[in-house]
Design an enzyme around this catalytic site. Sequence first.
Site, PDB file in Angstrom:
ATOM      1  N   GLU A 269      -4.891  -8.608  -0.787  1.00 32.04           N
ATOM      2  CA  GLU A 269      -5.613  -8.360   0.465  1.00 32.04           C
ATOM      3  C   GLU A 269      -7.094  -8.190   0.177  1.00 32.04           C
ATOM      4  O   GLU A 269      -7.480  -7.446  -0.724  1.00 32.04           O
ATOM      5  CB  GLU A 269      -5.095  -7.110   1.198  1.00 32.04           C
ATOM      6  CG  GLU A 269      -3.829  -7.324   1.992  1.00 32.04           C
ATOM      7  CD  GLU A 269      -3.512  -6.146   2.909  1.00 32.04           C
ATOM      8  OE1 GLU A 269      -4.465  -5.461   3.343  1.00 32.04           O
ATOM      9  OE2 GLU A 269      -2.326  -5.928   3.179  1.00 32.04           O
TER      10      GLU A 269
ATOM     11  N   GLU B  46       0.802  -1.226   0.000  1.00 29.69           N
ATOM     12  CA  GLU B  46       0.000   0.000   0.000  1.00 29.69           C
ATOM     13  C   GLU B  46       0.838   1.282   0.000  1.00 29.69           C
ATOM     14  O   GLU B  46       0.809   2.056   0.975  1.00 29.69           O
ATOM     15  CB  GLU B  46      -0.988  -0.033   1.173  1.00 29.69           C
ATOM     16  CG  GLU B  46      -1.953  -1.209   1.051  1.00 29.69           C
ATOM     17  CD  GLU B  46      -3.030  -1.254   2.121  1.00 29.69           C
ATOM     18  OE1 GLU B  46      -2.955  -0.461   3.066  1.00 29.69           O
ATOM     19  OE2 GLU B  46      -3.954  -2.083   1.999  1.00 29.69           O
TER      20      GLU B  46
END
Length: 768
Positions: free
Chosen positions: A497, A247
């Site tokens: 994810e 991220e």
Amino acid sequence: MAPLRLRIEGRTFRDTKNREVTLRGINVAGDAKFPTSPDLPSNKRDHFYDGDNVSFLDRPFSIDEAHTHFSRLKRWGYTLIRYIFTWEAVEHAGPGKYDEEWIQHTIQVLRLAKGYGFYVFMDPHQDVWSRFTGGSGAPMWTIYAVGLNPQAFPATEAAWVQNTYPDPSEYPKMIWATNYTRLACQVIFTMFFAGKEFAPKAIIDGKNIQDYLQDHFTGACRHLALRIKEAVDLENDVVIGWESVNEPNRGLVGFQDLSVIPSEQNLQKGPSPTAWQAILLGSGRSCEMDTWDFGGLGPYKSGSTLVDPKGEMAWLPADYDESRYGWKRDPGWKLGECIWAQHGIWDPSNDTLLKKDYFAKDPESGRTIDYEHFTNKWFMSYYRKHREAITSIHPYAILFCQPPVLEIPPSLKDTEDDDPNMVFSPHFYDGVTLMMKKWNRYWNVDVFGILRGKYLSPAFAIKIGETAIRNCFRDQLSAIRREGADYMGNHPCVFTEIGIPYDMDDKYAYKTGDYTSQSSAMDANHFALEGCGANGYALWVYTAMNNHEWGDMWNGEDLSIFSIDDKPLPLSPDLNTLDQKSPSTSTISLDRSSPAYSESRSNNNSPVSPRNLKQTLSTPALSSQKSNTPAEIGSNPGYRAAEAYVRPSPIATVGNVLSYGFDLRNCVFTLALECKEAATEDAPTEIFLPEYHFPRDGIDVEVSSGKWTISVDDADGGTIQRLRWWHSGGKQYLTAKGVKRRLGTSLAQEDEAPGYLEQCRRSGCHIM
């Protein structure tokens, strides 16, 4: 060189028998975000700032317990592990000082994972940069390297950190993610990705801070890759690749006006400063700012508040002793002063903002910066450095490229970066459920559609009814996958994810054992994954220490599919019935050569241990760790919605998968494939069929051609039930029907006719 155990062919994964591999994965483990010595989950304060003297040894779990965890995950049908580790675990003691003891532990764990047949890719994980800025990832010395003082973050609100929050149990849920929009992360991510352009005075050891941080980070990853290579039997055999970084965030790069909150900043919660207010707070000035909360339709303004640091600064004092880490800071970079003041953005003498658009344009080209430009220029510059570091050691590594979350991917198609060994690895969460911690089966929102301008008004993005919500999730994942192909080229897509919060409805399930909401949410996410055309996923998360009181032990999150306070899903039917013929023309059989067969037929009710765990069909015991969860939190364990994530899936498919899916409510699995040639004797299509849904005396299988068998074996090191199908060429179809069950509750609570567990009890079968 021997054939690679897993290789990429276009947009599919292939095994050594040229079958398409569908990756069904899990993130292991959430506990890896914080150290073991001292044991510092995010709700503990003691020794927090002694960040150099820590150890992550025994993360994600100890060697003694590894068999228990791996056997459990294998039995649940997982084939892929996203192996979570942090930069801090490798290099916490200081720049260039690697923790070889932790590295050797990691190699031991990876070697055990190999014995269970897992594919593993390494995830250098971060959340809002570091534990010391409210998340996980980088070592504490990186905070000092950029000139910040982590001990001043509480007063200046440069970061909201649960460890230092007055009462950690009252730390606002999901506020940790707003640290991306507070001073510490805005400074650090700007420097990490674009320091050379926007912080040219930030020179340390003769390097700009951008190169200094990136070189150390990629160097730590390279060092770990080298140790894995030196282990001889891990590279390619179990460790198939590496992810770029978890991220990534742009910091301030592309902010058009520092005095206003960007319109694209979709997450706001609690006191929400503009970048300019964050700069002032960091220099000890008081500011009045808006406060925000999160509702069903997103963030909304809830009021205002005055934040007063009372003169305390987030920057290191001018007399800070730099000898601690041995680096030399350039004289042009002064401690005790805001780095942005030193670059002329504002004047501390009168608190005037001089260059509100300082980060708005690319200094080299003059082009206005949007997130897409950031991704293509600065993220890709980092990605190339990371790729070079890894492939210099592991030349056949599969590279899981993760661009900024939900942003437009980099334009790589038909460029030299269009690497055939690359995977597009986006993330997706149902934001409404995640933020509200409630499964709303009446309505949800097409967030990705709003971000891409699909609707004239956000009101049109609202989806009404559970069927529409499920389809909306699937369509969002499909759109993300297609967008990745459009921009990055023809590559596999793996969602690395995706997950749900378990502590919904004020932890109602923990008090009642009723996980109906969690089961519905988890099933909706898997429906989307199975229907979107992706090549696999890694569910977030498995946390070995999860309990009902503190969840994943990190920032109030509770997304682990496992908890020491819940019961394991019963998976072992009565083997005495297995010699009977199935109603189908094909057969259900046991591999009697497997140690698991004789173990299960015996009357030995001894407890499971790491030594005998792989040789038993009984579900592993919960954990060797004892729960201390107070009874008032919830002492009624359930199956943690396991029926929704323990589900059938293709393992290896002859030809190509056209579609597959599992109808949980009706317990029906379907698979469509297409192949040029028929399946051979040594390379059939293989499917994982969990025994909970498909007890071996209760399966109805229909195929378009060929024969099939169902067996329980430990061919991949962990005992699972699989269907093998020898079919003809062309388009082929399979349907497997199992036992319908009531969702979200334990079997003892079901009102239906007795299922296989009750039948087992009646026949005297022992279920652990």
